[in-house]
Structures are given as structure tokens and as C-alpha cells.
Design an enzyme around this catalytic site. Structure first.
Site, PDB file in Angstrom:
ATOM      1  N   CYS A  82       0.995  -1.027  -0.133  1.00  9.15           N
ATOM      2  CA  CYS A  82      -0.010   0.033  -0.191  1.00  9.15           C
ATOM      3  C   CYS A  82       0.500   1.361  -0.009  1.00  9.15           C
ATOM      4  CB  CYS A  82      -0.882  -0.537   1.126  1.00  9.15           C
ATOM      5  SG  CYS A  82      -2.358   0.970   1.356  1.00  9.15           S
ATOM      6  N   HIS A 189      -3.078  -5.258   1.883  1.00  4.58           N
ATOM      7  CA  HIS A 189      -1.992  -5.638   3.160  1.00  4.58           C
ATOM      8  C   HIS A 189      -2.470  -6.854   3.530  1.00  4.58           C
ATOM      9  CE1 HIS A 189      -1.857  -1.382   4.450  1.00  4.58           C
ATOM     10  NE2 HIS A 189      -3.552  -0.935   3.790  1.00  4.58           N
ATOM     11  N   GLU A 191      -0.267  -8.226   5.422  1.00  7.93           N
ATOM     12  CA  GLU A 191      -0.155  -8.223   7.023  1.00  7.93           C
ATOM     13  C   GLU A 191      -0.449  -8.468   7.954  1.00  7.93           C
ATOM     14  OE1 GLU A 191       0.332  -5.666   4.882  1.00  7.93           O
ATOM     15  OE2 GLU A 191       0.224  -3.780   5.814  1.00  7.93           O
TER      16      GLU A 191
HETATM   17  N1  GLN Z   1      -3.385   6.591   1.202  1.00 11.20           N
HETATM   18  C1  GLN Z   1      -2.048   6.170   1.962  1.00 11.20           C
HETATM   19  C2  GLN Z   1      -0.554   6.815   1.213  1.00 11.20           C
HETATM   20  O1  GLN Z   1      -0.990   7.560   0.422  1.00 11.20           O
HETATM   21  C3  GLN Z   1      -2.469   4.975   1.913  1.00 11.20           C
HETATM   22  C4  GLN Z   1      -3.064   4.057   2.526  1.00 11.20           C
HETATM   23  C5  GLN Z   1      -2.707   2.407   2.839  1.00 11.20           C
HETATM   24  O2  GLN Z   1      -1.369   2.642   2.892  1.00 11.20           O
HETATM   25  N2  GLN Z   1      -3.588   1.457   3.644  1.00 11.20           N
HETATM   26  O3  GLN Z   1       0.077   6.789   1.067  1.00 11.20           O
END
Ligand code: GLN
Length: 218
Positions: A82, A189, A191
Site C-alpha cells: 500500500c 495488506h 500483513e
Molecule cells: N493512502 C495512503 C497513502 O497515500 C496509503 C494507505 C495505506 O497504506 N493503507 O500513503
């Protein structure tokens, strides 16, 4: 670096503990990385989920931006989930003007791509190279990959079955997992779900036991 494979988790912000625990379950030594000296001691690095703009700022504050960039450019395996995927991307759309990139992935990502109505959602998807059926993918204000360079392998896309709120961007078919050489990234994710397969894939990469990579490099 010793005999035991050591994998770091960038520990400036985000879901560090969850990644450390998933890595420990793979049988590697998992350590938090906050200082350049700690970075020097790892064989691979995880960039966790969290907030990419905050992590970018803290990477500069902690004098880690250039050292991490250099290690990745020198071939250190890295895995980003992410926000971590955003950090690894060559270019970010809908980012902050001052947000910095670690490089490693020749992709363009769009931050918060799935739209406000679908801030977070879960879906099952199949990931290339992962045995044992689809992975349950949790997306939280996730990016997607808009385009990939020629050396990037697409590992997963959003399946057709995803029920979307009206008004959200068209998610179906969007790229949500990629790999380029030693760099792996997912928009979701693993994790957070207790399914250790993506972390095992990364640990295999770090240990040099990845078959497709060995085939590709002869
Ligand atoms: N929206 C977040 C960002 O721009 C990422 C979100 C996440 O890691 N769950 O970094």
C-alpha cells in the site's frame, strides 16, 4: 550479514508490528529499521502500509531517503504494501508535490485511487506465483497501478466480481500487485490477514530461492 537472513521493516510510521510478525513467521530475523546503521544490517526491506506522505517526510528527517534509495538501486530486495508500494513507484498521481520516491519500480501509481465511497474493501484475488488459491486482499485507501514499464511483471489485478459503489473509479482490471526483479509490491495488506504466503514469497526472494528469478537470470 551473517548466516541468518535478516529482513528489516522501515519503522518510521505505519503497520510495522504486523509486518515484523509476518516475517518472523517465515523464519527470518525481522528487525525494525530507523537508522542508516540498521539499514546496513539487513538483507531485504519491507516498506509498510501507512501514509506515504508522512513516511516520505520522515525518511528525510531520519536521513534514510538516500541510503534506502541506494540500497534498492544496488539490488537489495524490497517489498512495499500500500503506502510502501507508493514509495517504491517511479511516479505518483494525486500525491503531494513534496512527496519523495524511493524508486525501484518502473510504475505509475495513483494514490487513494478507489474513490471515497470505497475507502476500504476486501476481495479475493489470485496472485501469480502464489500456490494454494486466491489471497484475501484488504484494501485501505489503496493506490492502484496506472501503468507499468517493460520490466515490470503484473502479479494481480482487481477481479470482475468486485461490487463497487456507484461513482467510484472503474476498479475492475486495475493492477494491484507487481514485481520488478527484486522489488515486490501490493496495493493491499497481506500483513493484516494472517495469510503468510506473500511474505513467504518475499522471504524466498531475499533468500535467493525464487525459481522464476533464477530462471530469468540464468
Ligand atoms: N493512502 C495512503 C497513502 O497515500 C496509503 C494507505 C495505506 O497504506 N493503507 O500513503
Amino acid at each position: 550479514m551473517g548466516n541468518v537472513t535478516t529482513i528489516g521493516v522501515l519503522a518510521l510510521q505505519g503497520d510495522v508490528r504486523e509486518h515484523l510478525s509476518a516475517l518472523t513467521d517465515c523464519g527470518v530475523r525481522a528487525v525494525a529499521v530507523r537508522r542508516p546503521a540498521e539499514l546496513d544490517a539487513v538483507d531485504g526491506l519491507v516498506l509498510p502500509g501507512g501514509e506515504s506522505t508522512t513516511m516520505s517526510r520522515l525518511l528525510e528527517t531520519f536521513d534514510l531517503l538516500e541510503p534506502v534509495r541506494r540500497r534498492i538501486a544496488d539490488g537489495m530486495p524490497a517489498y512495499g504494501s500500500c503506502a510502501g508500494m507508493i514509495l517504491l513507484a517511479r511516479q505518483v498521481l494525486d500525491g503531494r508535490a513534496d512527496q519523495r520516491q524511493l524508486g525501484g519500480l518502473d510504475v505509475v501509481v495513483r494514490r487513494n485511487a478507489f474513490g471515497r465511497q470505497v475507502d476500504s474493501f476486501e476481495t479475493d484475488l489470485s496472485l501469480v506465483g502464489l500456490e494454494g488459491g486466491p489471497v484475501h486482499a484488504v484494501f485501505i485507501r489503496a493506490p492502484w497501478v496506472e501503468s507499468v514499464g517493460p520490466d515490470v511483471e503484473v502479479l494481480a489485478t482487481v477481479p470482475r466480481s468486485l461490487q463497487q459503489e456507484p461513482g467510484a473509479g472503474a476498479a475492475e482490471g486495475r493492477i494491484v500487485a507487481v514485481r520488478q526483479g527484486m522489488v515486490l509490491a501490493t496495493a493491499f495488506h497481506p500483513e493484516l490477514t494472517g495469510d503468510g504466503r506473500v511474505h513467504r514469497l518475499f522471504c524466498d526472494l531475499v533468500r535467493g530461492g525464487d525459481r522464476s528469478l533464477n530462471a530469468a537470470t540464468g
